[in-house]
Write a protein that holds these residues in place. Structure first.
Motif, PDB file in Angstrom:
ATOM      1  N   PHE B 110      54.753  31.526  44.419  1.00  0.00           N
ATOM      2  CA  PHE B 110      54.410  32.565  43.464  1.00  0.00           C
ATOM      3  C   PHE B 110      55.522  33.568  43.214  1.00  0.00           C
ATOM      4  CE2 PHE B 110      50.214  31.093  44.905  1.00  0.00           C
ATOM      5  CZ  PHE B 110      49.779  30.639  43.688  1.00  0.00           C
ATOM      6  N   ARG B 111      56.485  33.603  44.107  1.00  0.00           N
ATOM      7  CA  ARG B 111      57.553  34.572  43.904  1.00  0.00           C
ATOM      8  C   ARG B 111      58.794  33.967  43.282  1.00  0.00           C
ATOM      9  NH1 ARG B 111      57.315  37.701  49.383  1.00  0.00           N
ATOM     10  NH2 ARG B 111      58.860  36.143  49.934  1.00  0.00           N
ATOM     11  N   HIS B 114      60.002  31.325  38.899  1.00  0.00           N
ATOM     12  CA  HIS B 114      60.837  31.626  37.739  1.00  0.00           C
ATOM     13  C   HIS B 114      62.320  31.393  38.019  1.00  0.00           C
ATOM     14  CE1 HIS B 114      60.693  35.132  40.238  1.00  0.00           C
ATOM     15  NE2 HIS B 114      61.689  35.694  39.601  1.00  0.00           N
ATOM     16  N   HIS B 115      62.652  31.008  39.233  1.00  0.00           N
ATOM     17  CA  HIS B 115      64.045  30.710  39.536  1.00  0.00           C
ATOM     18  C   HIS B 115      64.400  29.280  39.159  1.00  0.00           C
ATOM     19  CE1 HIS B 115      64.658  34.504  41.214  1.00  0.00           C
ATOM     20  NE2 HIS B 115      64.158  34.300  42.406  1.00  0.00           N
ATOM     21  N   ARG B 128      50.588  22.142  37.802  1.00  0.00           N
ATOM     22  CA  ARG B 128      49.708  23.235  38.155  1.00  0.00           C
ATOM     23  C   ARG B 128      48.538  23.311  37.187  1.00  0.00           C
ATOM     24  NH1 ARG B 128      48.599  27.058  40.882  1.00  0.00           N
ATOM     25  NH2 ARG B 128      48.077  29.087  40.019  1.00  0.00           N
ATOM     26  N   LEU B 156      38.618  31.894  32.790  1.00  0.00           N
ATOM     27  CA  LEU B 156      38.841  33.190  33.412  1.00  0.00           C
ATOM     28  C   LEU B 156      38.373  33.199  34.857  1.00  0.00           C
ATOM     29  CD1 LEU B 156      38.077  36.259  31.151  1.00  0.00           C
ATOM     30  CD2 LEU B 156      39.622  36.135  33.087  1.00  0.00           C
ATOM     31  N   VAL B 157      37.278  32.507  35.099  1.00  0.00           N
ATOM     32  CA  VAL B 157      36.770  32.442  36.468  1.00  0.00           C
ATOM     33  C   VAL B 157      37.791  31.754  37.374  1.00  0.00           C
ATOM     34  CG1 VAL B 157      34.932  31.576  37.954  1.00  0.00           C
ATOM     35  CG2 VAL B 157      34.392  32.399  35.656  1.00  0.00           C
ATOM     36  N   ASP B 159      41.046  31.652  36.958  1.00  0.00           N
ATOM     37  CA  ASP B 159      42.146  32.575  37.203  1.00  0.00           C
ATOM     38  C   ASP B 159      41.737  33.690  38.164  1.00  0.00           C
ATOM     39  OD1 ASP B 159      44.406  31.608  35.805  1.00  0.00           O
ATOM     40  OD2 ASP B 159      43.427  32.083  33.913  1.00  0.00           O
ATOM     41  N   TYR B 160      40.484  34.087  38.073  1.00  0.00           N
ATOM     42  CA  TYR B 160      40.008  35.120  38.979  1.00  0.00           C
ATOM     43  C   TYR B 160      40.112  34.637  40.425  1.00  0.00           C
ATOM     44  CZ  TYR B 160      37.177  39.143  40.406  1.00  0.00           C
ATOM     45  OH  TYR B 160      36.747  40.313  40.966  1.00  0.00           O
ATOM     46  N   HIS B 161      39.608  33.450  40.647  1.00  0.00           N
ATOM     47  CA  HIS B 161      39.647  32.933  42.013  1.00  0.00           C
ATOM     48  C   HIS B 161      41.075  32.673  42.487  1.00  0.00           C
ATOM     49  CE1 HIS B 161      38.152  31.080  45.642  1.00  0.00           C
ATOM     50  NE2 HIS B 161      38.922  30.040  45.432  1.00  0.00           N
ATOM     51  N   PHE B 162      41.907  32.061  41.649  1.00  0.00           N
ATOM     52  CA  PHE B 162      43.255  31.733  42.087  1.00  0.00           C
ATOM     53  C   PHE B 162      44.135  32.955  42.227  1.00  0.00           C
ATOM     54  CE2 PHE B 162      41.907  27.487  41.112  1.00  0.00           C
ATOM     55  CZ  PHE B 162      42.295  26.894  42.289  1.00  0.00           C
ATOM     56  N   GLY B 163      43.774  33.993  41.514  1.00  0.00           N
ATOM     57  CA  GLY B 163      44.469  35.245  41.746  1.00  0.00           C
ATOM     58  C   GLY B 163      44.328  35.658  43.192  1.00  0.00           C
ATOM     59  N   SER B 164      43.119  35.564  43.712  1.00  0.00           N
ATOM     60  CA  SER B 164      42.905  35.995  45.092  1.00  0.00           C
ATOM     61  C   SER B 164      43.599  35.061  46.082  1.00  0.00           C
ATOM     62  CB  SER B 164      41.409  36.078  45.395  1.00  0.00           C
ATOM     63  OG  SER B 164      40.875  34.799  45.565  1.00  0.00           O
ATOM     64  N   HIS B 166      46.380  33.283  45.431  1.00  0.00           N
ATOM     65  CA  HIS B 166      47.762  33.670  45.216  1.00  0.00           C
ATOM     66  C   HIS B 166      48.121  34.904  46.060  1.00  0.00           C
ATOM     67  CE1 HIS B 166      50.598  35.362  41.804  1.00  0.00           C
ATOM     68  NE2 HIS B 166      51.046  35.656  42.978  1.00  0.00           N
ATOM     69  N   HIS B 167      47.191  35.849  46.073  1.00  0.00           N
ATOM     70  CA  HIS B 167      47.399  37.142  46.703  1.00  0.00           C
ATOM     71  C   HIS B 167      47.412  37.068  48.232  1.00  0.00           C
ATOM     72  CE1 HIS B 167      46.297  41.641  46.816  1.00  0.00           C
ATOM     73  NE2 HIS B 167      47.506  41.533  46.369  1.00  0.00           N
TER      74      HIS B 167
END
Lengths: 197, 197
Positions: B110-111, B114-115, B128, B156-157, B159-164, B166-167
DNA sequence: GATCACATACCGACTGGTTAGTCTGCCGTG
DNA sequence: CACGGCAGACTAACCAGTCGGTATGTGATC
């Protein structure tokens, strides 16, 4: 003519900060050279190092600005006069909207925090923690009042929600089908629905 | 003695990959020099460039491995014989557990995505996306069956879950109060609770 | 109101250090 | 002896930060 504005009108320090923000978000902190920043801002290295101590200071300033902004807004919503459900919903939706409004800052924040020196990193983490705590307090307030489920620790709920906020910069596009307000309403709704007793 | 193992036993390419993964996660892709990688793996540059075309190839290989792993596991859970609620819950919890098991890979993912050069980035995004689609299909299946709320678009659901998920790499620690399984259960529970009609 | 002293704002060539990738060659094995 | 597997010196490029210098403004003094 006023000082430090060049032919532009915006003061040089702000122009530098704006250029750095855009470039850091676009190609990352390490991939952005100081030369590129000063060129984008229409000045030279001399100007940058006149106003900022180092390239890292520039990065820290980006953080400081976005943190101040979000903390202020959270406090305003959290301390408002409204039922806890409303306050949490408003706060949760607002952070989504302001994050979308500052997607550059958000992606820098989550991708480049580890580029800061240990001390500066510590300071940023501390401020971030304060934000987290305030948000958690809202959830705990609702849990104690019995309107939110206590099935999940409040801490985890906060991380759940902020994960999705964090994640916005990787998928949200203004050209997409959803407006920022729609996304915010949906994400706040998901949070509140998950918290139903 | 077998080839490409040095005194160690593990083949050189794998040693290089392991060292790179650890270092990339620790200090970031750009901050890790090729020299440091080869030293950590106990070889020299000659060995690295014998097996990998470039430093970037090393990064891409890290991605490819974690993507393959997670896709396999998701498919297994998604295609199992069980009610949709169970399958979604299992898949949602499993991705949390395997992410925690590979926190290094996750934070690199996740970091540092973009490289990657545009083409390689495109390829990773594509894989992905496939993962995302499979997960979304699960949610839509439940929505059509009437067991999940349709208040929020399935996309959206996800992305909501994968956000967490990811975090996780920014806050989870094995030394913390929660085991990976507990975190996984909680996060899956939050998802399912948010989806209650 | 002219002159001097000093500060702020900025320029841009230069330095010292680092880095990804190359290339030549050695060495053991089949 | 041929070749995969690797060593390690080398190169070409880049980059953050420095530093001496210039231009403009401001306030004090006579």
């Amino acid at each position: 003519m006023a000082k430090a504005t060049d032919g532009n009108g915006t003061p040089v320090p702000q122009r530098l900060l704006a250029a750095a923000t855009r470039l850091f978000a676009e190609r990352g902190y390490d991939r952005t050279s100081v030369q590129e920043i000063v060129e984008a801002a229409g000045v030279t290295k001399g100007a940058l190092y006149h106003y900022f101590g180092s390239k890292e200071d520039l990065l820290q300033e980006v953080y400081a600005r976005v943190l101040r902004l979000q903390q202020e807004r959270l406090d305003a919503y959290a301390n408002a006069e409204a039922p806890i459900e409303q306050r949490l919903r408003d706060a949760a939706a607002d952070v989504v909207v302001t994050t979308i409004d500052n997607l550059d800052d958000a992606s820098i924040f989550f991708r480049s925090m580890h580029h800061l020196s240990p001390e500066k990193n510590k300071q940023v983490r501390l401020e971030r923690r304060r934000y987290h705590e305030r948000f958690r307090a809202l959830i705990e307030e609702g849990q104690k009042a019995g309107v939110f489920s206590t099935a999940t620790p409040a801490d985890l709920v906060v991380d759940y929600h902020f994960g999705s906020v964090h994640h916005l910069s990787t998928w949200y596009s203004p050209e997409g089908p959803l407006s920022r307000q729609e996304v915010a309403d949906h994400l706040a709704d998901l949070l509140l629905r998950a918290l139903r007793p």
